[in-house]
Design an enzyme around this catalytic site. Structure first.
Site, PDB file in Angstrom:
ATOM      1  N   THR A   1       0.755  -1.367  -0.038  1.00 49.32           N
ATOM      2  CA  THR A   1       0.013   0.055   0.045  1.00 49.32           C
ATOM      3  C   THR A   1       0.917   1.510   0.121  1.00 49.32           C
ATOM      4  O   THR A   1       2.120   1.243   0.095  1.00 49.32           O
ATOM      5  CB  THR A   1      -0.867  -0.013   1.086  1.00 49.32           C
ATOM      6  OG1 THR A   1      -0.295  -0.156   2.413  1.00 49.32           O
ATOM      7  CG2 THR A   1      -1.991  -1.198   1.398  1.00 49.32           C
ATOM      8  N   MET A   2       0.247   2.272   0.034  1.00 50.76           N
ATOM      9  CA  MET A   2       1.102   3.622  -0.015  1.00 50.76           C
ATOM     10  C   MET A   2       1.816   3.773   1.565  1.00 50.76           C
ATOM     11  O   MET A   2       1.266   3.081   2.420  1.00 50.76           O
ATOM     12  CB  MET A   2       0.013   4.918   0.004  1.00 50.76           C
ATOM     13  CG  MET A   2      -0.710   5.068  -1.137  1.00 50.76           C
ATOM     14  SD  MET A   2      -0.006   5.774  -2.362  1.00 50.76           S
ATOM     15  CE  MET A   2       0.326   7.295  -1.924  1.00 50.76           C
TER      16      MET A   2
ATOM     17  N   HIS B   1     -11.184  -0.643   8.223  1.00 54.01           N
ATOM     18  CA  HIS B   1     -11.223   0.782   8.352  1.00 54.01           C
ATOM     19  C   HIS B   1     -11.135   1.371   6.917  1.00 54.01           C
ATOM     20  O   HIS B   1     -11.819   2.454   6.772  1.00 54.01           O
ATOM     21  CB  HIS B   1      -9.895   1.168   9.084  1.00 54.01           C
ATOM     22  CG  HIS B   1      -9.967   1.152  10.389  1.00 54.01           C
ATOM     23  ND1 HIS B   1      -9.128   0.363  11.412  1.00 54.01           N
ATOM     24  CD2 HIS B   1     -10.956   1.532  11.415  1.00 54.01           C
ATOM     25  CE1 HIS B   1      -9.601   0.148  12.455  1.00 54.01           C
ATOM     26  NE2 HIS B   1     -10.668   0.984  12.554  1.00 54.01           N
TER      27      HIS B   1
ATOM     28  N   GLU C   1       6.601   2.223  -9.424  1.00 45.57           N
ATOM     29  CA  GLU C   1       5.178   2.614  -9.646  1.00 45.57           C
ATOM     30  C   GLU C   1       4.595   1.818 -10.935  1.00 45.57           C
ATOM     31  O   GLU C   1       3.915   2.236 -11.690  1.00 45.57           O
ATOM     32  CB  GLU C   1       5.062   4.093 -10.289  1.00 45.57           C
ATOM     33  CG  GLU C   1       5.671   4.966  -9.285  1.00 45.57           C
ATOM     34  CD  GLU C   1       4.886   5.259  -8.009  1.00 45.57           C
ATOM     35  OE1 GLU C   1       3.755   4.917  -8.102  1.00 45.57           O
ATOM     36  OE2 GLU C   1       5.289   5.801  -7.032  1.00 45.57           O
TER      37      GLU C   1
END
Length: 196
Positions: free
Chosen positions: A10-11, A183, A86
């Site tokens: 994830t980020m 979440h 990326e």
């Protein structure tokens, strides 16, 4: 025998620092590598791989129309490894080029990127990397709100979660946070603050 690797997270999971570390380890042994990154990522500067802790390196910017196979095939002497940051922004054709680099040129390729977008859909590049990679590894980080493993990305606008919109909207920690599944579905409203 060379292999195609996909390392996703994830980020803010440390993907960019990991790619820079791998490049350093090869180069410290006198083994040149090729660094590639998406032309789409202009958070720092097009053609650079940058980590949040300040490390950065120049990389060849690739786009939808880039023939990655020909680019690598033309390099002499051959690199010991091809590293791509990326990778979620790659196209199907780009990923097929990576597989050809591994199979025809016998050069290992390591692609780093997000697996899923803020709507929890696979990116095109990630989809084909999951299909074609020889080795797949998750780079882990923790949820912004709890201590569970973060597996999803929540897009934020003015402190509110956003679940609709264009898939690609370049941004960093001011726009996205890494969260667990619980979440992502139900972010705690009292703890949502605009990120700086």
């Amino acid at each position: 025998m060379a292999q195609l690797y996909f390392r996703y997270g994830t980020m803010n999971s440390g993907k960019s620092i990991e790619i820079l570390k791998v490049a350093y380890n090869y180069e410290e042994q006198g083994k040149p590598v090729v660094l590639l990154t998406s032309r789409l990522d202009d958070r720092d500067e097009v053609g650079y791989i940058s980590s949040r802790i300040g490390m950065r390196r120049k990389a060849y910017p690739i786009g939808n129309d880039t023939d990655i196979f020909d680019y690598i095939d033309d390099i002499s002497p051959r690199p010991y490894c091809v590293l791509i940051d990326e990778a979620q922004f790659l196209t199907r054709a780009n990923v097929y080029d990576l597989a050809r680099i591994v199979d025809e040129l016998d050069i290992p390729v390591m692609a780093f990127g997000l697996k899923n977008d803020f709507q929890n859909n696979l990116f095109e590049g990630s989809k084909y990397l999951l299909l074609l990679s020889d080795k797949i590894e998750e780079i882990k980080t923790i949820c912004h709100y709890c201590s569970r493993k973060a597996t999803m990305v929540l897009r934020m606008e003015d402190g509110e979660p956003v679940y609709e919109g264009v898939q690609v909207q370049i941004g960093g920690h001011e726009s996205y946070i890494s969260v667990c599944r619980k979440h992502w579905f139900n972010p705690p409203r009292e703890r949502i603050v605009p990120l700086k």
